[in-house]
Write an enzyme that holds these catalytic residues in place. Structure first.
Site, PDB file in Angstrom:
ATOM      1  N   ASP A 146       0.829  -1.203   0.000  1.00 13.23           N
ATOM      2  CA  ASP A 146       0.000   0.000   0.000  1.00 13.23           C
ATOM      3  C   ASP A 146       0.865   1.256   0.000  1.00 13.23           C
ATOM      4  O   ASP A 146       0.566   2.231  -0.692  1.00 13.23           O
ATOM      5  CB  ASP A 146      -0.999   0.014   1.162  1.00 13.23           C
ATOM      6  N   LEU A 178       0.903   0.132   7.349  1.00 17.23           N
ATOM      7  CA  LEU A 178       2.125   0.714   7.904  1.00 17.23           C
ATOM      8  C   LEU A 178       3.216   0.825   6.853  1.00 17.23           C
ATOM      9  O   LEU A 178       3.517  -0.147   6.156  1.00 17.23           O
ATOM     10  CB  LEU A 178       2.626  -0.130   9.072  1.00 17.23           C
ATOM     11  N   GLU A 356       7.046   8.719 -18.731  1.00 14.89           N
ATOM     12  CA  GLU A 356       8.308   8.071 -19.088  1.00 14.89           C
ATOM     13  C   GLU A 356       8.646   6.911 -18.155  1.00 14.89           C
ATOM     14  O   GLU A 356       9.261   5.929 -18.571  1.00 14.89           O
ATOM     15  CB  GLU A 356       9.442   9.099 -19.088  1.00 14.89           C
ATOM     16  N   ASP A 413      14.199  26.186 -27.724  1.00 11.40           N
ATOM     17  CA  ASP A 413      13.273  25.648 -26.722  1.00 11.40           C
ATOM     18  C   ASP A 413      13.810  25.796 -25.301  1.00 11.40           C
ATOM     19  O   ASP A 413      13.048  25.778 -24.341  1.00 11.40           O
ATOM     20  CB  ASP A 413      12.944  24.180 -27.018  1.00 11.40           C
ATOM     21  N   ARG A 463      19.006  17.056 -32.704  1.00  4.54           N
ATOM     22  CA  ARG A 463      17.830  17.648 -33.347  1.00  4.54           C
ATOM     23  C   ARG A 463      18.110  18.154 -34.760  1.00  4.54           C
ATOM     24  O   ARG A 463      17.421  17.765 -35.704  1.00  4.54           O
ATOM     25  CB  ARG A 463      17.246  18.772 -32.487  1.00  4.54           C
TER      26      ARG A 463
END
Lengths: 609, 609
Positions: A146, A178, A356, A413, A463
Site C-alpha cells: 500500500d 504501515l 516516461e 526551446d 535535433r
C-alpha cells in the site's frame, strides 16, 4: 481436507519460513511477509497456473513482487512449489546465494528486479502486453504494497493498463497500513484506494486479506474481468505474531534468535502439507516464432539528415526483419521519429503518453518475455525514468533506449528540453552501451548494432540535420571510433561526437590555414570507448588532446577520455559549464564554449610551451 | 463595459501577442497558448491578486505555468499587467532575452522553471505550503495541460495537496484534447479527469474554458474550498483561428509570416483595453522573520557513528538556529535520520510518503518562497526525482539534498537499495555542491556548510557506523580536502571519500609494514574538488595516484580526479565495475575491488617500472 484448510497450512509454512530465514540472515523484512502470507498462498497454490519445471513456459501466469522487500516469502513460495530446495532458504542474503535481499533475476523465476517501490505494476503491464502480443493464455499478477501506491509511477501504469484494456492483468495490494517510518496516508481506508483505481479505469474488489475463502472468491472474479482488476486486501502487518501485529517500528527488522521461538510458537508447528501438489499447471502454449534477424538494408542517404530521423528510418527497417522488436513512445514520436515504426507496425507499437517511468517499466516487462523494446523520448526526459533505467540494469533487461534533442544544439526551446546529463545517466551502468552518432549513416548503423547487442544500450540523437560523413557500407562496431582527419605531424587530437564532430572538422580547416595539423576522432561509441585508438592518437600527436562535447562536464565523453588516458596525455575538456538558456543553436554552441573557434583556441593553448 | 467584455478583449490581446511572438521567433507553441487564453485572462485580470511592483510581495497570489511550452502567453500576460514592456515580447527566445522558450526564473515573476511536464503541481504544493507556513493570505494557481496529467508526478502532488488540506491551492487544467503527437488518452472526457481528482481528495469543477462568465463563476467557487480545488476546463487547441482549431499536427509550430495575417484577421483588431487597471492588488502581508543563522553548536561525538546519524543530529541543531529550514521525507526518516528534525520541529516537517518526485517538487516550491528545504532519502531513490532535480537547477533552487545508504557498503539489502550512480546525478549540474563526509564530525559540518551555500547541494551519507577521524572544531569548507597521512618520500597518493577513506587508512598501515609510504587524502568535497591539493599531492608522490570510491565508474570521484589531473599523473581508479549483489558490507567491498587490499595492490602496480 478442504482447499482453504490446505491454503491455511501453506500460509503458515510461508510465515514460518519467512521468520526463520530473516532471523538467520540477521536482516530483512519479516513483518511485510506475514501480512501477505495468506494472499501468497492463494495466488501460488490456487489461482496462478505455472509449470514448475520451466520458468519460460509460454503458458505460465507471471508474478511480479512489486513490494520487493518481501523477497523472503517469495523464495519461500518457490520452495513450497518445489522450485528451489527448502534448505536453500537459509542462504537468504548470502553473497553466494541467488536468494537476494530484494528479488533479482539471478533467481530464474524473477522476471524483473524489484526493491525500488512503485515499479512492479509497469513491469506487469509490459508482461501482460507481451502475453497478449504473443497469444499466451497466461495472466500477470502483481503483488504491491500500500505504501508504494504513493508513487506516481503506479498511476501511470494504472492508466496504461486501462488504456490497453489488459484483462489479463491482476494487481493485488497488500494494504497493511504501515509504511517504513510511520502509517501510510490512507491507512486502512480501502474505499479511497478503490475509488482511485476505479477512476483510472480498473475493476476494484476489496477483501479481508487473511480470510482465505474470501480471497479465493475474489480471485475467481478476476478471471471474468473485461479490463485490469485490482484486489485491495486489508491486512495486518506482522499477522500471526502478537508482538509484531500492526505495530510501528518493526519494518525491516528481523526477529532476534531469542525472539524467534516465541513467534514460531504462536504460529504453531510447521503444518504437514505437500504444497507442490496444489500448483496448477499452465495451459499449453507455444512461444511465437517469426523473423528474428538484425541485418538492415542500409539507407542511401543523399542529403543532410538529422540523426533522429535516421534513427526512425532504421527502426522501421529493423521492424521489417525482426518481429521481436517493439517500440514505445511518450507522445513525442514525431520528434524522435519513432512514428516511422508506429505507422508501419501498429500492433508492436505502444503509446505510453507523457509517462516516461511507465514507458521504461513496460519495456522491462516486454523484455522479460523476450521482446526487444526500443524506447525513445527527449534525452532530457529520460531522467524522469532514471530509477526505472537503474532497475532495468538489475533486471538484465534488453532495452534499447534513445534520447533525442541532446545538448544546447536544440536551440530556442531552452534548457528544460536539452539533454545535457544523459550520458551521465547511462555511462555509470556496468555493461550499458552508449552510442552517439554524428550523421545519418552512423545513426542507422547504431540502431542495428544496439539491437544486436544483448543488454542495455543507449543511442543519443541530435535535433538539427547534419551533413553526411560516411556511407551506407561503413560499419560502426560497438567499441569503435573513426579517425576522420589524420596527417603526419599532427599537432593535437580532437575527440568529438555527434554535433561537435562538425565543429572539430571546422577547427581542422581553420588550423590547416595556419599549417597546424589537427587529428579528428569521431568517438561514436562513448561506451565502451575505443581506448586503444584514443591512446594511440594522443601519443602520436604529442600527448595533446582536446575533447569537445555538447554535454555538462561530468559523466560524459570528456571524463571518459580522461579516465582512459589515465595520465598519458594533456587534456583540455570543452563542454557546457553553465546553466544554458534559449537561443539559436550556433549562438549557443559559441556561447557555451564548444564551437570550432574554441577548439582552435584550445589547440593553440596546448601548443604553448 | 462589463467585466466579461473586458476579459474577452484581454484574451484577444493575449492571443494576438502569442501568435506574433512565436511567428517572429520562428519557433514556439502558439496553439497551446490559444487554448488557454480565456483562462489566463480570467486568472491574471480578475481572480488572482498580486502587486505588479513586487514579485516578492508576501501577499501575492502565486502562479505556476506547469505547461511551460505555453510561455508566450505567460509573457504576454505580464506585458498586459504592465510588468514587462510590450515591445519586449518580440524578443521571445532570443539569447539575450529573459523571455525564454519555456519559463525560467531569469524572468523574476517565474518562481520555478517549467517545461518538463507534470512538475508544476508539486511546485504549487510547495508554494502553498510555504504560504501557509508563513501566514500569507495568498493562494497558489497552477495552470496545467491535460497531456501532462499522464505523468505520475501529478498524482503524487494531488495526493499530497489533499493530505495537507491545501485550500489555498487551485489547479486549472486546460483540457484541449491534443498532445504533441496525437490525441490524449482521455480526450475531452472531463468526467474521467474529475473522478480522478476527486478520488485523490480534491474538489473538482468542470467548465467550458472559453466561456468567460462561466470561468469567473467557477473561480469564485474556489475561494470557498475546504481543500485543494481543480478547475477542469474544456478547451479547443488553437481556439480563435479556424485553420488551427482542434487539429493535430500543429503542436510546437508557429505560423509562418505569410500565415499570420489571416490568423490575426480572424481574431480581429487588437482591442483597446487598459489591462493593467484590472489587476487585483494583494492583501497586505509581511514576510515572516525569525532566526536565520547557520552556526551550529557542533556535537562532541565520542564513538563510531554513522554519517547518516550525524546528518540527522546536525539537521536538528540547524533547525534550532534557523527557522527558514524545512525538512521533507519520503517515509525513510528513520533511516536517513531526518526524524530528528521531524520530532523537534513538526510544523516545518513535511511527509511526502514514498513519492520522491513530489518531494523534490515541493522543495522547489518551498525554496521559491525563501525556505531552505533539506530533502533526504536513500541515494538510490533520488534517481526517481532526477528530472525534478534537473529542473531545480534551472529554477535556481536552494535545495539541500541528501542521499543515504550509498554504495555496496549497505550490504545485504542488495543492489536496488545501493546508491551507486548518485554522484553522476549531481556532479553534472553546474554549481551543484557535492559533499561526501567520512565521519560524524565532517558530516555535521557538511550540514552547516550546505545550509550556508546558496544553491543546490548534495550530501552523500553512509549506512554503517564509521570511526571518528576529526574533532568538532575542525572545519570542512566547500572545495577543501584533508590530507590524513603524509610522509616524506611517500610513494603514491590515495584519494578516497566516505567509507573508502577507512580502506585507504588500512592500506596505509599495510604498506607501512613494507616501508612504502602512502599519502591519504579525504576528498570530502567531491564538487568543487580541491584540485590544488590533489595536483600537489600527486606531484609530490611521483605522479602516482589511486582513487577508490564506492560508486560506479562513471561520473564520480574517479572521473573527477582524472579530469582535474588532466594528464599530470598516472591514475588507477578503483570502483564498482559490476552489477553488485546482496552480501555483507566487508565481503562486498572486497568482492567489487574497493577494499584495502586492492588499494595495496594498485599502489604496488604503480610502483612497477
Amino acid at each position: 481436507m478442504t482447499k482453504p484448510d490446505v491454503l491455511r497450512k501453506i500460509a503458515a509454512r510461508l510465515r514460518i519460513h519467512s521468520l526463520r530465514m530473516t532471523t538467520r540472515a540477521g536482516s530483512g523484512h519479516p513483518t511485510t511477509c506475514l501480512s501477505m502470507a495468506d494472499l501468497a498462498a492463494c495466488l501460488f497454490f490456487s489461482e496462478m497456473r505455472y509449470n514448475v519445471a520451466d520458468p519460460e513456459d509460454w503458458g505460465n501466469d507471471e508474478f511480479v513482487l512489486s513490494k520487493g522487500h518481501a523477497a523472503p516469502i517469495l523464495w519461500a513460495a518457490y520452495a513450497e512449489a518445489g522450485i528451489i530446495p527448502e534448505e536453500e532458504l537459509l542462504d537468504l542474503r548470502k553473497i553466494s546465494s541467488r536468494l537476494e535481499g530484494h528479488p533479482t533475476p539471478r533467481m530464474s523465476w524473477v522476471k524483473a528486479a524489484t526493491g525500488s517501490l512503485g515499479q512492479g505494476l509497469s513491469v506487469g503491464v509490459g508482461i501482460a502486453l507481451a502475453q497478449r502480443l504473443g497469444c499466451s493464455p497466461g495472466r500477470t499478477f502483481v503483488l504491491m504494497g500500500d505504501g508504494e501506491c504513493a508513487e506516481g509511477a503506479v498511476w501511470e501504469a494504472a492508466a496504461a493498463a486501462a488504456h490497453f484494456s489488459l484483462k489479463n492483468l491482476v494487481a493485488v495490494v497488500d494494504v497493511n497500513r504501515l509504511g517504513q517510518s510511520e502509517a501510510t496516508s490512507l491507512g486502512h481506508d480501502l474505499g479511497s484506494y478503490a475509488r482511485r483505481f476505479r477512476a483510472f479505469g480498473w475493476t476494484a474488489h476489496t477483501v479481508n486479506g487473511h480470510d482465505i475463502p474470501a480471497i479465493l472468491e475474489v480471485l475467481l472474479k478476476t478471471r471474468r474481468s473485461v479490463g485490469p482488476t485490482v484486489v485491495l486486501a486489508k491486512t495486518v502487518k506482522g499477522k500471526g505474531v502478537s508482538f509484531l501485529e500492526d505495530l510501528n517500528g518493526w519494518h525491516g527488522k528481523p526477529l532476534k534468535e531469542q525472539e524467534l521461538p516465541k513467534a514460531l510458537q504462536e504460529i504453531g508447528q510447521m503444518p504437514e502439507v505437500d504444497s507442490k501438489k496444489w500448483v496448477r499447471p499452465p495451459l499449453k502454449a507455444r512461444r511465437p516464432g517469426g523473423k528474428n534477424a538484425f541485418d538492415l538494408e542500409r539507407t542511401a542517404f543523399a542529403e543532410k539528415t538529422a540523426t533522429r530521423l535516421a534513427y526512425g528510418i532504421g527502426l522501421e527497417k529493423l521492424g521489417r526483419v525482426n518481429e521481436r522488436v517493439v517500440v514505445l513512445d511518450g507522445d513525442v514520436k514525431n520528434s524522435t521519429y519513432a512514428e516511422k515504426f508506429f505507422e508501419a507496425f501498429p500492433k508492436r507499437s505502444f503509446q505510453s503518453y507523457i509517462a516516461e517511468q511507465n514507458m521504461v517499466g513496460m519495456g522491462i516487462g516486454l523484455s522479460a518475455k523476450g521482446y526487444i523494446p526500443f524506447i525513445a523520448t527527449f534525452a532530457a526526459f529520460l531522467t524522469r525514468a532514471h530509477d526505472q533505467i537503474r532497475m532495468a540494469a538489475y533486471s538484465f533487461s534488453n532495452l534499447k533506449l534513445c534520447g533525442s534533442h541532446v545538448g544546447v544544439s536544440i536551440g530556442e526551446d531552452g534548457p528544460s528540453q536539452m539533454g545535457l546529463e544523459d550520458m551521465a545517466v547511462f555511462r555509470p551502468i556496468p555493461g550499458c552501451v552508449v552510442l552517439y552518432p554524428s550523421d545519418a549513416f552512423s545513426a542507422e548503423a547504431c540502431v542495428e548494432n544496439a539491437a544486436r547487442y544483448q543488454g542495455l544500450s543507449y543511442i543519443r540523437t541530435t535535433r538539427p540535420a547534419t551533413p553526411l560523413l560516411y556511407s551506407n557500407t561503413e560499419l560502426f562496431p560497438i567499441g569503435g571510433s573513426k579517425v576522420l582527419r589524420r596527417g603526419d605531424g599532427d599537432a593535437a587530437t580532437v575527440i568529438a561526437a555527434g554535433i561537435t564532430v562538425y565543429e572539430a572538422l571546422k577547427a581542422h580547416e581553420e588550423l590547416k590555414k595556419e599549417e597546424i595539423g589537427l587529428r579528428v576522432v569521431d568517438a561514436y561509441s562513448i561506451q565502451p570507448l575505443d581506448k586503444e585508438t584514443i591512446v594511440r592518437e594522443a601519443a602520436q600527436t604529442g600527448g595533446r588532446v582536446v575533447v569537445v562535447e555538447d554535454h555538462f562536464p561530468a559523466g560524459g565523453l570528456g571524463e571518459a577520455v580522461a579516465a582512459s588516458l589515465a595520465g598519458g596525455a594533456r587534456l583540455v575538456h570543452l563542454c557546457v559549464r553553465e546553466l544554458p538558456r534559449s537561443g539559436k543553436p550556433d549562438e549557443l554552441l559559441a556561447a557555451y564554449g564548444i564551437s570550432a573557434s574554441h577548439i582552435v583556441r584550445a589547440v593553440k593553448g596546448l601548443l604553448q610551451p
